[in-house]
Design an enzyme around this catalytic site. Structure first.
Site, mmCIF file in Angstrom:
data_model
loop_
_atom_site.group_PDB
_atom_site.id
_atom_site.type_symbol
_atom_site.label_atom_id
_atom_site.label_comp_id
_atom_site.label_asym_id
_atom_site.label_seq_id
_atom_site.Cartn_x
_atom_site.Cartn_y
_atom_site.Cartn_z
ATOM 1 N N LYS A 111 54.332 40.744 30.425
ATOM 2 C CA LYS A 111 53.565 40.247 29.269
ATOM 3 C C LYS A 111 54.502 39.731 28.177
ATOM 4 O O LYS A 111 54.194 38.741 27.508
ATOM 5 C CB LYS A 111 52.670 41.362 28.691
ATOM 6 C CG LYS A 111 51.466 41.659 29.528
ATOM 7 C CD LYS A 111 50.426 40.559 29.466
ATOM 8 C CE LYS A 111 49.194 40.913 30.290
ATOM 9 N NZ LYS A 111 48.247 39.822 30.439
ATOM 10 N N LYS A 194 46.539 33.753 47.120
ATOM 11 C CA LYS A 194 45.585 34.699 46.519
ATOM 12 C C LYS A 194 44.608 33.981 45.599
ATOM 13 O O LYS A 194 45.033 33.264 44.684
ATOM 14 C CB LYS A 194 46.353 35.774 45.748
ATOM 15 C CG LYS A 194 45.473 36.853 45.189
ATOM 16 C CD LYS A 194 46.274 37.988 44.564
ATOM 17 C CE LYS A 194 45.360 39.002 43.917
ATOM 18 N NZ LYS A 194 45.306 38.935 42.467
ATOM 19 N N LYS A 197 41.741 34.179 39.227
ATOM 20 C CA LYS A 197 41.378 33.373 38.064
ATOM 21 C C LYS A 197 42.516 33.319 37.049
ATOM 22 O O LYS A 197 42.627 32.386 36.276
ATOM 23 C CB LYS A 197 40.087 33.855 37.415
ATOM 24 C CG LYS A 197 40.152 35.273 36.914
ATOM 25 C CD LYS A 197 38.811 35.736 36.413
ATOM 26 C CE LYS A 197 38.810 37.229 36.155
ATOM 27 N NZ LYS A 197 39.022 38.079 37.337
HETATM 28 P P1 ADP Z 1 42.361 37.955 39.039
HETATM 29 O O1 ADP Z 1 43.623 37.915 39.859
HETATM 30 O O2 ADP Z 1 41.406 36.884 39.425
HETATM 31 O O3 ADP Z 1 42.613 38.044 37.548
HETATM 32 P P2 ADP Z 1 41.745 40.752 38.883
HETATM 33 O O4 ADP Z 1 43.183 41.120 38.757
HETATM 34 O O5 ADP Z 1 40.853 40.908 37.700
HETATM 35 O O6 ADP Z 1 41.619 39.288 39.482
HETATM 36 O O7 ADP Z 1 41.120 41.535 40.138
HETATM 37 C C1 ADP Z 1 40.476 42.764 40.083
HETATM 38 C C2 ADP Z 1 40.531 43.404 41.458
HETATM 39 O O8 ADP Z 1 39.956 42.518 42.452
HETATM 40 C C3 ADP Z 1 41.972 43.613 41.954
HETATM 41 O O9 ADP Z 1 42.465 44.867 41.616
HETATM 42 C C4 ADP Z 1 41.832 43.514 43.475
HETATM 43 O O10 ADP Z 1 41.433 44.742 44.011
HETATM 44 C C5 ADP Z 1 40.711 42.535 43.668
HETATM 45 N N1 ADP Z 1 41.185 41.164 43.966
HETATM 46 C C6 ADP Z 1 41.415 40.160 43.082
HETATM 47 N N2 ADP Z 1 41.766 39.025 43.704
HETATM 48 C C7 ADP Z 1 41.766 39.307 45.035
HETATM 49 C C8 ADP Z 1 42.016 38.548 46.229
HETATM 50 N N3 ADP Z 1 42.316 37.249 46.170
HETATM 51 N N4 ADP Z 1 41.922 39.157 47.418
HETATM 52 C C9 ADP Z 1 41.575 40.459 47.502
HETATM 53 N N5 ADP Z 1 41.320 41.235 46.422
HETATM 54 C C10 ADP Z 1 41.392 40.680 45.203
#
Ligand code: ADP
Ligand code: TRP
Length: 331
Positions: A111, A194, A197
């Site tokens: 961060k 992956k 967002k």
């Molecule tokens: P982002 O990467 O979109 O910001 P988050 O970090 O908020 O997503 O994701 C919350 C949870 O969703 C993660 O801890 C994980 O378990 C799951 N997750 C997010 N993206 C993926 C993905 N592409 N494949 C599998 N699980 C995912």
């Protein structure tokens, strides 16, 4: 019965990665465990969201969770800021946490690199608040991705430290819960490995996307000019399309396009049309429910009130005990 807990920062709509990587397992887990799923709105403040966005994002995550199948009667579904016990425990824990160890946390260092103009104290103390989220319920298991493992390890350190410092055997040491074989990573539509967002909004298919949006996004997914020799390994972007297909399409459909690929006949336009249709069919019932829930504020209010009550019941005895042990007692 095991207590399972998971938090999610409300930073936007939930996508297929969130669904297959987390939500789908939560829906199963709520049947056999005492589950606590909460929306970590305090944690999201570290990035200074606009107040109107914060409120909308909390609602959106709640709606997506419910629409996908989390049951507020079976699990405890609550908003972090509805549980003031978390703040008190976080403050009390912070007295035995050292600045140095917080400064060494990789998510903090990341961060500092990413937002050098907003290195606020909330970022530094993020792991303490997260430990409080978990310890306030004395959770046994925390389903987390790789990026959260360090935070969980710190939670165990803080718990053990409290037990040692006050000579009690009170806090359990929570363990990461991974879904073993079922651990999946959903790739992005932009060729990335992956769907995320935070990395690229355009790589995501959201549970709340309309059929037209899904079709457009899928048709724009990155491909190439196709294999020139049979049975060749697939480039990343193509493997991604297959991985997405394995998530939402029937095994026969996947097999059909595998064969087409291996025999160099594949037409990515056709494959993407099929993938879009299967994604739309998969998301349709969730999408419908999302639309219903969005306009049912009475129901949503009921859900969060019930969640707050159940979370409070679980958290209050913890804070009562901790105060007592620390010496915060009535005169
Ligand atoms: P982002 O990467 O979109 O910001 P988050 O970090 O908020 O997503 O994701 C919350 C949870 O969703 C993660 O801890 C994980 O378990 C799951 N997750 C997010 N993206 C993926 C993905 N592409 N494949 C599998 N699980 C995912
Ligand atoms: N830090 C987690 C994330 O960014 C969210 C979170 C906050 C959390 N408190 C938690 C996750 C407690 C599990 C348990 O994804």
């Amino acid at each position: 019965m095991d207590k399972v807990l998971s938090g999610i920062r409300p930073t936007g709509f939930l996508h297929l990665g969130n669904y297959f990587g987390a939500l789908k397992n939560f829906i199963k887990m709520q049947e056999e465990n005492d589950c606590y799923f909460f929306i970590a709105d305090y944690h999201s403040l570290t990035t200074h969201p606009h107040p109107a966005d914060l409120r909308t994002n909390v609602k959106n995550v709640l709606v997506d969770y419910l629409a996908a199948g989390l049951d507020p009667e079976k699990a405890t579904l609550y908003i972090q800021s509805d549980l003031p016990e978390v703040c008190e425990l976080s403050l009390l824990l912070s007295m035995n946490v050292y600045i140095g160890e917080l400064q060494r946390v990789s998510s903090f260092k990341e961060k500092v690199r990413r937002q050098p103009n907003n290195v606020n104290a909330g970022l530094l103390s993020y792991p303490i608040l997260m430990a409080a989220d978990i310890l306030v319920h004395r959770a046994d298991k925390v389903p987390v991705g790789k990026d959260q493992e360090q935070h969980l390890e710190m939670t165990r350190d803080f718990a053990q430290r409290f037990n040692n410092f006050y000579g009690v055997d009170f806090f359990k040491l929570p363990v990461a819960y991974n879904f073993g074989q079922e651990l999946v990573k959903i790739p992005g539509l932009d060729g990335s490995t992956k769907m995320s967002k935070s990395d690229n909004e355009n790589s995501c298919i959201y549970l709340s996307d309309t059929p037209e949006v899904i079709r457009k996004k899928v048709m724009k997914a990155v491909t190439d000019s196709g294999p020139i020799e049979p049975n060749q390994p697939k480039p990343q972007a193509i493997e991604n399309l297959f991985a997405l297909m394995r998530a939402v399409s029937s095994p026969e459909t996947v097999q059909f396009f595998e064969t087409e690929y291996n025999e160099c006949r594949i037409r990515y336009g056709d494959m993407k049309k099929q993938l879009a249709a299967d994604m739309i069919a998969f998301i349709a019932p969730i999408h419908e429910r999302i639309l219903e829930l969005r306009s049912d504020d009475d129901y949503l209010r009921k859900v969060v009130r019930l969640g707050a009550e159940k979370a409070h019941e679980s958290a209050a005895p913890t804070v009562r005990f901790v105060r007592e042990v620390i010496g915060i007692k009535p005169l």
